[in-house]
Design a protein around this motif. Structure first.
Motif, short mmCIF file in Angstrom:
data_model
loop_
_atom_site.label_atom_id
_atom_site.label_comp_id
_atom_site.label_asym_id
_atom_site.label_seq_id
_atom_site.Cartn_x
_atom_site.Cartn_y
_atom_site.Cartn_z
N ARG A 281 0.69 -1.19 0.08
CA ARG A 281 -0.10 0.14 -0.08
C ARG A 281 0.85 1.13 -0.09
NH1 ARG A 281 -2.73 -3.34 3.14
NH2 ARG A 281 -1.60 -2.51 5.18
N ALA A 282 0.48 2.30 -0.68
CA ALA A 282 0.98 3.39 -0.49
C ALA A 282 1.47 4.25 0.80
CB ALA A 282 0.56 4.61 -1.66
N ASN A 283 2.45 4.52 1.17
CA ASN A 283 2.63 5.27 2.34
C ASN A 283 3.69 6.01 2.10
OD1 ASN A 283 3.10 5.84 4.83
ND2 ASN A 283 2.84 3.92 5.71
N PRO A 284 3.72 7.59 2.67
CA PRO A 284 4.80 8.56 2.27
C PRO A 284 5.94 8.22 3.02
CG PRO A 284 2.76 9.70 2.58
CD PRO A 284 2.35 8.18 2.71
N SER A 285 5.79 7.48 3.92
CA SER A 285 7.04 6.93 4.85
C SER A 285 8.17 6.04 4.06
CB SER A 285 6.66 6.44 6.27
OG SER A 285 5.98 5.07 6.17
N LEU A 286 7.52 5.44 2.99
CA LEU A 286 8.32 4.59 2.19
C LEU A 286 9.40 5.51 1.65
CD1 LEU A 286 5.64 2.69 -0.28
CD2 LEU A 286 7.01 1.57 1.81
N LEU A 287 9.49 6.55 1.51
CA LEU A 287 10.43 7.49 1.02
C LEU A 287 11.25 8.21 2.01
CD1 LEU A 287 8.20 8.93 -2.00
CD2 LEU A 287 9.70 7.12 -1.92
N ASP A 288 11.05 7.68 3.34
CA ASP A 288 11.81 8.77 4.37
C ASP A 288 13.30 8.55 4.12
OD1 ASP A 288 9.59 9.56 5.40
OD2 ASP A 288 9.52 8.03 7.24
N ARG A 289 13.78 7.51 3.65
CA ARG A 289 15.27 7.30 3.48
C ARG A 289 15.75 7.78 2.22
NH1 ARG A 289 16.14 1.02 5.04
NH2 ARG A 289 15.53 1.16 7.12
N VAL A 290 15.05 8.37 1.34
CA VAL A 290 15.56 8.87 0.17
C VAL A 290 16.03 10.26 0.44
CG1 VAL A 290 14.80 9.77 -2.21
CG2 VAL A 290 13.71 7.60 -1.19
N SER A 291 17.16 10.69 -0.08
CA SER A 291 17.84 12.05 0.07
C SER A 291 18.06 12.50 -1.34
CB SER A 291 18.84 12.02 1.08
OG SER A 291 20.05 11.46 0.45
N VAL A 292 17.78 13.68 -1.70
CA VAL A 292 17.99 14.31 -3.08
C VAL A 292 19.19 15.42 -2.78
CG1 VAL A 292 16.80 15.68 -4.58
CG2 VAL A 292 15.63 14.16 -3.52
N VAL A 293 20.17 15.40 -3.69
CA VAL A 293 21.11 16.61 -3.65
C VAL A 293 20.48 17.89 -4.23
CG1 VAL A 293 23.36 17.24 -4.66
CG2 VAL A 293 22.70 14.97 -4.09
N TYR A 294 20.41 18.69 -3.40
CA TYR A 294 19.75 20.05 -3.55
C TYR A 294 20.61 21.14 -3.49
CZ TYR A 294 15.90 23.26 -3.73
OH TYR A 294 15.16 24.51 -3.91
N TYR A 295 21.05 21.71 -4.60
CA TYR A 295 22.04 22.97 -4.07
C TYR A 295 23.17 22.44 -3.60
CZ TYR A 295 18.80 26.33 -5.87
OH TYR A 295 17.80 27.05 -6.53
#
Length: 185
Positions: free
Chosen positions: A31-45
């Motif tokens: 099931r979709a849950n925003p916490s699935l992406l908690d470990r994802v980090s994006v290089v921003y600036y």
């Protein structure tokens, strides 16, 4: 003084439980849950930032996540970060937002994830036992210094063991709930 040790023990055990709760939230259950992406980090600036700080993550449907970046110029970076996180998710970029369809879990994948859940549970139990060991060592040190009688030492060690049993039981319940959640189709 021994009461302080007991309070610290309980506080550390609570933190271990909270850490386990966070780890279990990142295991996907189909099931979709925003916490699935908690470990994802994006290089921003030039600096790694958690995904939830550079974009809003919503759940429009039971099996879909919608990621809307605050700055559209980082769409490609977000997509790359999700792919590199090895979550088994396939992001679709339409130029404004990223959609992620959560595929149904196969029986084999469910069993693999159940093993991961058990591993997290074992790590949590080890953390609880380490807290118990540290507390018992502190109590023994007090006994050796003469601040605590042998009978009091035994009583406080029993209290620490009682706390340990409570928290191990909580961990086992959390793991079995997550496993049931995983195995439910």
């Amino acid at each position: 003084m021994p009461e302080t040790i007991l309070l610290n023990t309980e506080e550390k055990m609570d933190k271990s439980i909270e850490s386990l709760r966070h780890e279990l939230a990142t295991v996907r259950t189909g099931r979709a849950n925003p916490s699935l992406l908690d470990r994802v980090s994006v290089v921003y600036y030039g600096a790694p930032s958690p995904l939830n700080q550079v974009a809003s993550i919503t759940v429009p449907e039971a099996r879909q996540l919608l990621i809307k970046p605050y700055d559209k110029s980082i769409l490609g970076d977000i997509e790359r970060a999700i792919n590199e996180a090895n979550l088994g998710l396939n992001p679709n970029n339409d130029g404004n937002i990223i959609r992620i369809s959560i595929p149904s879990l196969t029986e084999e994948r469910r069993k693999e994830l159940a093993k991961v859940v058990h591993k997290y549970g074992e790590e949590g139990k080890v953390a609880i036992r380490n807290v118990r060991r540290d507390s018992n060592d502190a109590l023994k040190k007090m006994n050796k210094n003469g601040d605590l009688t042998d009978d009091d030492l035994k009583g406080y060690q029993d209290d620490v063991q009682e706390l340990t049993d409570q928290y191990i039981s909580k961990i086992e319940n959390m793991v079995s709930e997550k496993e049931q959640d995983l195995m439910t189709v």
